[in-house]
Design a protein around this motif. Structure first.
Motif, mmCIF file in Angstrom:
data_model
loop_
_atom_site.group_PDB
_atom_site.id
_atom_site.type_symbol
_atom_site.label_atom_id
_atom_site.label_comp_id
_atom_site.label_asym_id
_atom_site.label_seq_id
_atom_site.Cartn_x
_atom_site.Cartn_y
_atom_site.Cartn_z
ATOM 1 N N LEU A 1 -14.479 -17.524 8.836
ATOM 2 C CA LEU A 1 -13.889 -18.355 8.006
ATOM 3 C C LEU A 1 -13.157 -17.578 6.996
ATOM 4 N N HIS A 2 -13.835 -16.468 6.374
ATOM 5 C CA HIS A 2 -13.114 -15.637 5.621
ATOM 6 C C HIS A 2 -11.905 -14.938 6.208
ATOM 7 N N ALA A 3 -12.077 -14.808 7.370
ATOM 8 C CA ALA A 3 -10.881 -13.816 8.088
ATOM 9 C C ALA A 3 -9.704 -14.965 8.173
ATOM 10 N N SER A 4 -9.903 -16.098 8.414
ATOM 11 C CA SER A 4 -8.880 -17.107 8.754
ATOM 12 C C SER A 4 -8.137 -17.276 7.361
ATOM 13 N N LEU A 5 -8.770 -17.145 6.120
ATOM 14 C CA LEU A 5 -7.927 -17.245 4.982
ATOM 15 C C LEU A 5 -7.357 -15.961 4.650
ATOM 16 N N PHE A 6 -7.543 -14.889 5.176
ATOM 17 C CA PHE A 6 -6.808 -13.618 4.804
ATOM 18 C C PHE A 6 -5.886 -12.994 5.874
ATOM 19 N N HIS A 7 -5.864 -14.116 6.900
ATOM 20 C CA HIS A 7 -5.035 -13.412 8.144
ATOM 21 C C HIS A 7 -3.626 -12.998 7.846
ATOM 22 N N ASP A 8 -2.913 -13.848 6.928
ATOM 23 C CA ASP A 8 -1.566 -13.897 6.904
ATOM 24 C C ASP A 8 -1.062 -13.393 5.473
ATOM 25 N N ILE A 9 -2.357 -13.196 4.571
ATOM 26 C CA ILE A 9 -2.101 -12.790 3.124
ATOM 27 C C ILE A 9 -1.112 -11.559 3.007
ATOM 28 N N GLY A 10 -0.972 -10.903 4.002
ATOM 29 C CA GLY A 10 -0.197 -9.544 3.952
ATOM 30 C C GLY A 10 1.347 -10.045 3.660
ATOM 31 N N TYR A 11 1.564 -11.097 3.786
ATOM 32 C CA TYR A 11 3.114 -11.418 3.630
ATOM 33 C C TYR A 11 3.129 -11.716 2.110
ATOM 34 N N ILE A 12 2.481 -11.729 1.327
ATOM 35 C CA ILE A 12 2.630 -11.967 -0.256
ATOM 36 C C ILE A 12 2.816 -10.561 -0.708
ATOM 37 N N GLN A 13 3.968 -10.546 -1.450
ATOM 38 C CA GLN A 13 4.481 -9.556 -2.304
ATOM 39 C C GLN A 13 3.529 -9.278 -3.969
ATOM 40 N N GLU A 14 3.398 -8.063 -4.133
ATOM 41 C CA GLU A 14 2.879 -7.880 -5.440
ATOM 42 C C GLU A 14 3.716 -8.112 -6.477
ATOM 43 N N GLU A 15 3.464 -8.351 -7.681
ATOM 44 C CA GLU A 15 4.127 -8.901 -8.754
ATOM 45 C C GLU A 15 5.454 -7.884 -8.902
ATOM 46 N N ASN A 16 5.407 -6.628 -9.012
ATOM 47 C CA ASN A 16 6.484 -5.666 -9.253
ATOM 48 C C ASN A 16 7.059 -5.456 -7.945
ATOM 49 N N ASP A 17 6.930 -6.138 -6.731
ATOM 50 C CA ASP A 17 7.931 -6.004 -5.689
ATOM 51 C C ASP A 17 9.154 -7.043 -5.636
ATOM 52 N N LEU A 18 10.193 -6.915 -5.992
ATOM 53 C CA LEU A 18 11.250 -7.813 -5.964
ATOM 54 C C LEU A 18 12.238 -7.835 -5.335
ATOM 55 N N GLU A 19 12.050 -6.923 -4.257
ATOM 56 C CA GLU A 19 13.270 -6.675 -3.292
ATOM 57 C C GLU A 19 12.905 -7.654 -2.064
ATOM 58 N N GLY A 20 13.723 -8.605 -1.899
ATOM 59 C CA GLY A 20 13.761 -9.368 -0.561
ATOM 60 C C GLY A 20 12.394 -10.263 -0.622
ATOM 61 N N THR A 21 12.053 -10.574 0.498
ATOM 62 C CA THR A 21 10.831 -11.607 0.555
ATOM 63 C C THR A 21 9.581 -11.111 1.257
ATOM 64 N N GLY A 22 8.637 -11.590 1.212
ATOM 65 C CA GLY A 22 7.366 -11.205 1.982
ATOM 66 C C GLY A 22 7.708 -10.965 3.806
ATOM 67 N N ALA A 23 8.647 -11.630 3.802
ATOM 68 C CA ALA A 23 8.791 -11.503 5.686
ATOM 69 C C ALA A 23 9.039 -9.886 5.961
#
Length: 302
Positions: free
Chosen positions: A100-122
């Motif tokens: 269940l935990h893994a399912s919630l985190f499996h695509d969180i890697g598309y999220i940008q950190e707050e200082n990452d302003l170039e492009g999108t998480g794609a």
């Protein structure tokens, strides 16, 4: 009422609160008295991450791999594990919590950190699994989870990478392997059975372009190749992922009295509808997609 209408009443749950309620209920079927508090707390934080309300991170801007997709995978994962339970396979409370935990985190890697302003998480498409594992390790580590638990979650998430070909044992327990297959299957099933799968395909193409995924000369070319991708998905589900997707039929039969694999039903319906649209409209498919979006009310609930 048509068969589709009957099925969709039990299948297409999109409201976060309703999804949490359903997963909580299913968890109780598997482990009576299951303590859902940790999963509930994590779910709330995941929602805040995607909405841009979590310290250090920007709001999700990957238009295909979004919060509704993560919620759909979360729900599909719980349904599959319930089917596994009904099949008689024995597994621990710990393994269930990990998937269940893994399912919630499996695509969180598309999220940008707050200082990452170039492009999108794609732009992180090719490395989103690794980034998601890193986020998971940091988040759950701070909550006091053991190193072995983090390793189990990491291996489960790793299976969602389509380029990952797991070894027969891979140094993990049989419980972790089957939970990994369940999450990887839920990821494929949830996206391809989604009622929004067709209208969201152009967004997926744009993510591919930004993420450097090759093999498609245009949006239309990708759509034309989607039937072939569906064949790949069927083969991966029944092959390297061990056919665990079939367990969901046990869930729907027990939970709703419907002896049907609804994920397969709606996935096949989506592919047939896409093929019909391409035959009728060709490269002018956008008109049909706009009509589909209007039918669905222009927006999704999450």
């Amino acid at each position: 009422m048509t068969m589709k209408d009957t099925f969709s009443r039990f299948f297409f749950i999109s409201d976060l609160g309703q999804i949490e309620t359903e997963v909580r209920r299913v968890s109780g079927y598997i482990f009576p008295g299951y303590d859902f508090s940790e999963i509930s707390s994590t779910l709330g934080d995941i929602e805040r991450v995607y909405r841009g309300e979590y310290p250090g991170y920007r709001e999700s801007n990957a238009s295909y791999h979004d919060l509704p997709h993560t919620l759909a995978v979360f729900l599909a994962t719980a349904r599959l594990v319930h089917g596994l339970h009904l099949s008689g396979f024995l597994f621990s409370w710990n393994s269930f919590t990990a998937v269940l935990h893994a399912s919630l985190f499996h695509d969180i890697g598309y999220i940008q950190e707050e200082n990452d302003l170039e492009g999108t998480g794609a732009k992180y498409t090719k490395v989103h699994v690794r980034r998601g594992i890193d986020f998971m390790r940091s988040y759950l580590g701070k909550r006091g989870y053991s190193q072995s638990y983090l390793e189990d979650c990491a291996r489960i998430i790793e299976y969602t990478d389509l380029s990952f070909e797991p070894a027969e044992n891979g140094g993990t327990s049989s419980e972790v392997r089957i939970m990994a297959r369940i999450l990887a299957s839920a990821d494929l099933m949830a996206q391809m059975a989604d009622e929004w799968y067709l209208p969201k395909l152009p967004a997926l193409y744009r993510e591919f372009v930004e993420g450097g995924v090759t093999g498609f000369s245009s949006e239309y070319d990708m759509l034309c190749k989607t039937s072939a991708f569906a064949d790949y998905v069927r083969n991966r589900l029944s092959g390297v992922l061990g056919g665990v997707n079939s367990l969901v039929r046990l869930h729907f039969r027990e939970r709703w009295g419907i002896d049907e694999d609804l994920y397969c039903f709606f996935m096949e319906r989506n592919i047939r509808e896409l093929e019909d649209i391409l035959t009728r409209f060709g490269s002018d498919y956008r008109k049909a997609f706009e009509h589909l979006s209007l039918q669905k009310g222009l927006s999704k609930t999450c």
